[in-house]
Motif scaffolding. Structure first.
Motif, mmCIF file in Angstrom:
data_model
loop_
_atom_site.group_PDB
_atom_site.id
_atom_site.type_symbol
_atom_site.label_atom_id
_atom_site.label_comp_id
_atom_site.label_asym_id
_atom_site.label_seq_id
_atom_site.Cartn_x
_atom_site.Cartn_y
_atom_site.Cartn_z
ATOM 1 N N TYR A 1 0.947 -1.220 0.206
ATOM 2 C CA TYR A 1 0.227 -0.050 -0.024
ATOM 3 C C TYR A 1 1.030 1.494 -0.262
ATOM 4 N N SER A 2 2.025 1.255 0.805
ATOM 5 C CA SER A 2 3.085 2.399 0.706
ATOM 6 C C SER A 2 4.591 1.857 1.191
ATOM 7 N N ILE A 3 5.278 2.756 0.850
ATOM 8 C CA ILE A 3 6.849 2.377 1.271
ATOM 9 C C ILE A 3 7.016 3.268 2.203
ATOM 10 N N ARG A 4 7.109 2.935 3.465
ATOM 11 C CA ARG A 4 7.749 3.884 4.458
ATOM 12 C C ARG A 4 9.157 4.507 4.543
ATOM 13 N N LYS A 5 9.978 3.247 4.411
ATOM 14 C CA LYS A 5 11.342 3.435 4.606
ATOM 15 C C LYS A 5 12.156 2.572 3.459
ATOM 16 N N PHE A 6 13.193 2.937 2.881
ATOM 17 C CA PHE A 6 13.970 2.186 1.827
ATOM 18 C C PHE A 6 15.472 2.284 2.326
ATOM 19 N N ARG A 7 16.240 1.255 2.365
ATOM 20 C CA ARG A 7 17.534 1.189 2.840
ATOM 21 C C ARG A 7 18.600 0.426 1.877
ATOM 22 N N ALA A 8 19.366 0.876 1.569
ATOM 23 C CA ALA A 8 20.304 0.298 0.194
ATOM 24 C C ALA A 8 21.919 0.625 0.619
ATOM 25 N N THR A 9 22.781 -0.541 0.277
ATOM 26 C CA THR A 9 24.147 -0.189 0.631
ATOM 27 C C THR A 9 24.829 -0.084 -0.577
ATOM 28 N N PHE A 10 25.898 0.604 -0.765
ATOM 29 C CA PHE A 10 26.702 0.922 -1.864
ATOM 30 C C PHE A 10 28.285 0.691 -1.489
ATOM 31 N N THR A 11 29.086 0.625 -2.589
ATOM 32 C CA THR A 11 30.421 0.719 -2.391
ATOM 33 C C THR A 11 31.010 1.632 -3.225
ATOM 34 N N GLY A 12 32.469 1.825 -2.745
ATOM 35 C CA GLY A 12 33.257 2.694 -3.530
ATOM 36 C C GLY A 12 33.187 2.595 -5.161
ATOM 37 N N PRO A 13 33.688 3.360 -6.082
ATOM 38 C CA PRO A 13 33.595 3.214 -7.491
ATOM 39 C C PRO A 13 34.112 1.709 -7.817
ATOM 40 N N ASN A 14 33.370 1.135 -8.839
ATOM 41 C CA ASN A 14 33.787 -0.121 -9.336
ATOM 42 C C ASN A 14 32.929 -0.508 -10.489
ATOM 43 N N PRO A 15 31.711 -0.629 -9.929
ATOM 44 C CA PRO A 15 30.457 -1.294 -11.068
ATOM 45 C C PRO A 15 30.365 -0.447 -12.214
ATOM 46 N N VAL A 16 30.656 -0.801 -13.275
ATOM 47 C CA VAL A 16 30.713 0.241 -14.515
ATOM 48 C C VAL A 16 29.191 0.551 -14.898
ATOM 49 N N ASP A 17 28.252 -0.419 -14.579
ATOM 50 C CA ASP A 17 26.965 -0.291 -14.979
ATOM 51 C C ASP A 17 26.161 0.278 -13.836
#
Length: 275
Positions: A162-178
């Motif tokens: 019905y609704s999204i209240r919170k969204f969390r995602a991880t990331f890393t330093g530069p590498n993935p070209v896409d």
């Protein structure tokens, strides 16, 4: 006819904020290829030795290599001269095959129970091996081998909420070209400028944008990162936490499939996750 399973992972070579002289002008692809050609060895505290070998290139950026361990083992043999059965100490060297595309760091690890109980155990050893290479040490990169999780179940729950209240995602330093332009790419630059190898971003609101959350979730899975959310499943329901589970995307092929055919199927599954 039997089948083989290849579990998908993302090999990342994350450059430090302050590059060493040797790190300059070397792409992640170059570091990947040089590292496997170094044929690294790694000894565990148990005494078993892990190795990378049998490197074969399909073209300038993709190919296969073997990863395995050697241990001393007792082999029961029959000695014809004495006419007796004897126990002899010999080397055991179970190994498995890894198919790769160094442009994006995509790797497929063939599951082999004789070598390790699961592909994630083998992935940890691949990370250890690549981290010990002269190339990785000289360039100062942080080597990661992260699972590419199948995001479908997570995406279904996001879309159906019905609704999204919170969204969390991880990331890393530069590498993935896409990496996507909106989330992974700018945050990877931020991580590098901060001298960080990884980080987490969390956003909170009454009704977050579902399309953006879905796009970021796909990119996050494809780049071997993690995502979670807090959603209201139905109007009037209490919010609940959901997360992208860590099970790898699996490519199942016939025993007779060539390594090039395996790589093609890996790309198809990878693009399904990415797009």
């Amino acid at each position: 006819m039997g089948t083989r399973e290849y579990h998908l992972y993302r090999a990342k070579f994350i450059k430090p904020a302050q590059l060493t002289l040797l790190a300059e002008n070397q792409s992640s692809m170059d570091i990947f290829l040089k590292s496997i050609h170094d044929k690294p060895e790694y000894t565990l505290s148990s005494g078993s030795e892990w190795h990378i070998g049998n490197v074969k290139l399909f073209d300038d950026f993709s190919g296969s290599f073997a990863v395995g361990r050697t241990t001393k083992t007792t082999v029961e043999k029959f000695d014809k001269e004495s006419g007796d059965f004897v126990n002899e100490l010999d080397d055991s060297g179970p190994y498995t095959v890894v198919i790769f595309d160094a442009r994006v760091g995509l790797i497929g690890i063939a599951k082999k129970s004789k070598l390790a109980p699961n592909a994630s155990s083998i992935a940890r050893r691949v990370k250890d091996l690549l981290s010990t290479t002269k190339t990785a040490i000289d360039t100062g990169v942080d080597v990661r081998v992260d699972v590419i999780p199948d995001p479908e179940d997570f995406l279904d729950k996001l879309r159906g909420a019905y609704s999204i209240r919170k969204f969390r995602a991880t990331f890393t330093g530069p590498n993935p070209v896409d990496a996507d332009e909106l989330f992974q790419k700018p945050l990877s630059v931020y991580a590098q400028s901060m001298g960080a190898s990884s980080g987490t971003l969390e956003v909170i609101g009454e009704a977050l944008n579902e399309e953006v959350a879905e796009s970021v979730a796909k990119s996050t899975a494809a780049t071997g990162n993690k995502a979670s959310a807090r959603v209201v499943p139905l109007k009037g329901n209490k919010p609940k936490n959901i997360k992208m589970k860590g099970d790898a995307v699996v490519v199942t092929v016939d025993e007779e499939a060539t390594n090039s055919q395996v790589l093609q199927q890996m790309h198809e599954e990878y693009m399904r996750v990415r797009e």
